[in-house]
Design a protein around this motif. Structure first.
Motif, PDB file in Angstrom:
ATOM      1  N   GLY A  48      10.377   5.431  -0.608  1.00 52.55           N
ATOM      2  CA  GLY A  48       9.367   6.217  -1.293  1.00 52.55           C
ATOM      3  C   GLY A  48       8.777   7.334  -0.457  1.00 52.55           C
ATOM      4  O   GLY A  48       7.626   7.734  -0.673  1.00 52.55           O
ATOM      5  N   LEU A  49       9.564   7.871   0.482  1.00 55.76           N
ATOM      6  CA  LEU A  49       9.057   8.928   1.341  1.00 55.76           C
ATOM      7  C   LEU A  49       8.634  10.160   0.535  1.00 55.76           C
ATOM      8  O   LEU A  49       7.689  10.853   0.897  1.00 55.76           O
ATOM      9  CB  LEU A  49      10.111   9.316   2.383  1.00 55.76           C
ATOM     10  CG  LEU A  49       9.692  10.317   3.465  1.00 55.76           C
ATOM     11  CD1 LEU A  49       8.487   9.803   4.238  1.00 55.76           C
ATOM     12  CD2 LEU A  49      10.853  10.595   4.406  1.00 55.76           C
ATOM     13  N   TRP A  50       9.311  10.397  -0.582  1.00 62.89           N
ATOM     14  CA  TRP A  50       8.965  11.546  -1.417  1.00 62.89           C
ATOM     15  C   TRP A  50       7.507  11.472  -1.889  1.00 62.89           C
ATOM     16  O   TRP A  50       6.842  12.507  -2.048  1.00 62.89           O
ATOM     17  CB  TRP A  50       9.891  11.621  -2.639  1.00 62.89           C
ATOM     18  CG  TRP A  50       9.730  10.443  -3.584  1.00 62.89           C
ATOM     19  CD1 TRP A  50      10.394   9.258  -3.542  1.00 62.89           C
ATOM     20  CD2 TRP A  50       8.808  10.365  -4.674  1.00 62.89           C
ATOM     21  NE1 TRP A  50       9.946   8.426  -4.539  1.00 62.89           N
ATOM     22  CE2 TRP A  50       8.994   9.079  -5.261  1.00 62.89           C
ATOM     23  CE3 TRP A  50       7.870  11.227  -5.233  1.00 62.89           C
ATOM     24  CZ2 TRP A  50       8.246   8.649  -6.363  1.00 62.89           C
ATOM     25  CZ3 TRP A  50       7.130  10.805  -6.328  1.00 62.89           C
ATOM     26  CH2 TRP A  50       7.327   9.539  -6.892  1.00 62.89           C
ATOM     27  N   ALA A  51       7.023  10.246  -2.120  1.00 64.42           N
ATOM     28  CA  ALA A  51       5.658  10.074  -2.609  1.00 64.42           C
ATOM     29  C   ALA A  51       4.629  10.514  -1.566  1.00 64.42           C
ATOM     30  O   ALA A  51       3.525  10.945  -1.919  1.00 64.42           O
ATOM     31  CB  ALA A  51       5.414   8.617  -3.005  1.00 64.42           C
ATOM     32  N   VAL A  52       4.983  10.387  -0.292  1.00 67.20           N
ATOM     33  CA  VAL A  52       4.084  10.851   0.766  1.00 67.20           C
ATOM     34  C   VAL A  52       3.900  12.365   0.652  1.00 67.20           C
ATOM     35  O   VAL A  52       2.780  12.886   0.782  1.00 67.20           O
ATOM     36  CB  VAL A  52       4.636  10.492   2.158  1.00 67.20           C
ATOM     37  CG1 VAL A  52       3.699  10.993   3.259  1.00 67.20           C
ATOM     38  CG2 VAL A  52       4.831   8.989   2.282  1.00 67.20           C
ATOM     39  N   TYR A  53       4.996  13.080   0.382  1.00 65.73           N
ATOM     40  CA  TYR A  53       4.909  14.530   0.241  1.00 65.73           C
ATOM     41  C   TYR A  53       4.131  14.932  -1.010  1.00 65.73           C
ATOM     42  O   TYR A  53       3.352  15.891  -0.972  1.00 65.73           O
ATOM     43  CB  TYR A  53       6.314  15.133   0.199  1.00 65.73           C
ATOM     44  CG  TYR A  53       7.063  15.025   1.513  1.00 65.73           C
ATOM     45  CD1 TYR A  53       6.622  15.703   2.644  1.00 65.73           C
ATOM     46  CD2 TYR A  53       8.211  14.255   1.627  1.00 65.73           C
ATOM     47  CE1 TYR A  53       7.307  15.614   3.851  1.00 65.73           C
ATOM     48  CE2 TYR A  53       8.906  14.150   2.829  1.00 65.73           C
ATOM     49  CZ  TYR A  53       8.444  14.833   3.933  1.00 65.73           C
ATOM     50  OH  TYR A  53       9.116  14.732   5.118  1.00 65.73           O
ATOM     51  N   PHE A  99       4.247   4.128  -5.153  1.00 70.08           N
ATOM     52  CA  PHE A  99       5.654   4.386  -4.840  1.00 70.08           C
ATOM     53  C   PHE A  99       6.055   4.202  -3.380  1.00 70.08           C
ATOM     54  O   PHE A  99       7.250   4.118  -3.089  1.00 70.08           O
ATOM     55  CB  PHE A  99       6.041   5.795  -5.301  1.00 70.08           C
ATOM     56  CG  PHE A  99       6.014   5.963  -6.788  1.00 70.08           C
ATOM     57  CD1 PHE A  99       7.038   5.441  -7.578  1.00 70.08           C
ATOM     58  CD2 PHE A  99       4.963   6.611  -7.408  1.00 70.08           C
ATOM     59  CE1 PHE A  99       7.016   5.584  -8.950  1.00 70.08           C
ATOM     60  CE2 PHE A  99       4.921   6.766  -8.780  1.00 70.08           C
ATOM     61  CZ  PHE A  99       5.950   6.250  -9.565  1.00 70.08           C
ATOM     62  N   THR A 100       5.130   4.170  -2.437  1.00 67.02           N
ATOM     63  CA  THR A 100       5.541   3.906  -1.055  1.00 67.02           C
ATOM     64  C   THR A 100       5.685   2.410  -0.850  1.00 67.02           C
ATOM     65  O   THR A 100       5.002   1.614  -1.507  1.00 67.02           O
ATOM     66  CB  THR A 100       4.537   4.481  -0.042  1.00 67.02           C
ATOM     67  OG1 THR A 100       3.244   3.942  -0.294  1.00 67.02           O
ATOM     68  CG2 THR A 100       4.489   5.989  -0.126  1.00 67.02           C
TER      69      THR A 100
END
Length: 392
Positions: free
Chosen positions: A211-216, A384-385
């Motif tokens: 879920g790295l995209w959710a951090v962005y 999501f993460t």
């Protein structure tokens, strides 16, 4: 170890000293040139658009070089040379377009500095968070001293004269950069010009892991809110609250002052609470900041808002930076740290334009809208993460 860090820390301190000072100076200069609130917000929007592409591109370029130091020196020196033009441009639109050119070069500094800082952290939560917290502390010290000096200079000098002072100081960042200890690192080799500048085009798989995209996305929404509110906060404080330009600079300096302590604190406790929880704490405190601004009738609640924002930033940026550092391939670290800057830059691009439009009708509605968008970003990070992202 500290002596090895010192040139990078001094360079970063001076760079952020200048950039944070210019953040307020450019708002005031545009207003002097007769720009509307919408155009003042557009300044940050245009700069954000350039940084969105520039930051990961410069990060990817530094990943493809055996040493990052020469590139950093070029970027710092070029920016310093260009700053002087701010004092002679008299047309608002030209002023904004020129700021985009400078933003292109300044966009590369942060991802390269963060990559240099975490180069030898051995992919450890404790080491990575510690190195980033030390670097971010230097950044915040630069922000604080930059705003404090700004408040004093504006008492004795005009905005244009103060711009020249800061442009001169920018050259000092080159001196410690010359003494950086930059060892050769793992080089990312790619075929094709676009793949070298934007490797995500070829391989985006790390974005979808854990879920790295959710951090962005969470970073983007938080920055949208803070950039939107702060892009016109100087106008709000001087025209609505009735504060002087000097008092405005002093109150806004509460933010970087608290960041110093926040970076140190969360850098020390990160390995216990985990970077995910630290990131969420930062988002939560940012929401409180927007609420303080919305209710402000005097300088008191604004100062409390900046107090909360300073603590929030230390929790957020160290948490998010650690999550990304631990989850990105070592040979692409500067690129993915550049994407963190890009996510923030997109927020810088959208937030001020939205805030400037809404604030023409109501500052209160604008602040509440910003708080709601930040809350949405926090919810995305929560949902999501994944936990394994914080135990790497």
């Amino acid at each position: 170890m500290f002596n090895k860090r010192l040139p990078l820390l001094l360079t970063s301190l001076i760079v952020f000293f200048v950039m944070f000072g210019f953040g307020l100076l450019l708002q005031l200069k545009l207003r002097e040139l007769g720009a509307s609130l919408l155009m003042v917000g557009l300044l940050t929007t245009v700069r954000g658009a350039v940084e969105t592409l520039g930051s990961p591109a410069w990060g990817a370029i530094s990943d493809s070089l055996k040493r990052r130091k020469p590139l950093m020196i070029v970027l710092v020196l070029t920016s310093a040379l260009l700053y002087f033009a701010y004092s002679v441009i008299e047309i608002p639109l030209v002023f904004i377009l020129f700021s985009a050119l400078i933003a292109f070069f300044t966009a590369g500094f942060e991802p390269i500095a963060m990559a240099l800082s975490t180069e030898h952290s051995r992919d450890s939560v404790r080491n990575t968070s510690r190195e980033l917290s030390i670097l971010n502390t230097a950044n915040s010290m630069g922000m604080l001293s930059g705003r404090l000096l700004l408040s004093m200079l504006l008492v004795f000098f005009t905005v244009t004269q103060t711009i020249n002072w800061y442009a001169t100081i920018a050259f000092l960042a080159v001196i410690p950069a010359l003494f950086l200890r930059d060892q050769e690192h793992t080089v990312a080799r790619r075929k094709g010009f676009l793949n070298r500048l934007f490797p995500l085009k070829q391989d985006s798989s790390p974005l979808w892991e854990n879920g790295l995209w959710a951090v962005y996305v969470g970073t983007f929404l938080r920055q949208l809110g803070t950039a939107g509110a702060t892009s016109i906060i100087a106008i709000f404080m001087t025209e609505r609250i009735g504060l002087s330009a000097s008092a405005t600079a002093i109150i806004t300096s509460v933010n970087p002052f608290m960041q110093i302590f926040s970076h140190i604190f969360f850098g020390r406790v990160m390995y216990r609470i985990g970077p995910r929880k630290s990131t969420l704490i930062g988002i939560g405190l940012t929401i409180f900041t927007m609420l303080f601004f919305a209710m402000a009738q005097s300088w008191v609640l604004i100062a409390l808002g900046y107090f909360s924002l300073g603590i929030a930033f230390g929790a957020f940026i160290n948490g998010a930076g650690t999550m990304i550092s631990l989850s990105s391939p070592p040979e692409r670290r500067a690129e993915f740290l550049g994407l963190l800057r890009s996510a923030r830059a997109i927020g810088f691009m959208v937030g001020p334009l939205l805030a400037g439009t809404v604030a023409e009708y109501s500052y209160f509605v604008m602040f509440i809208m910003m708080a709601s968008l930040i809350a949405a970003g926090g919810l995305i990070v929560i949902v999501f993460t994944k936990d394994r992202l914080i135990t790497s």
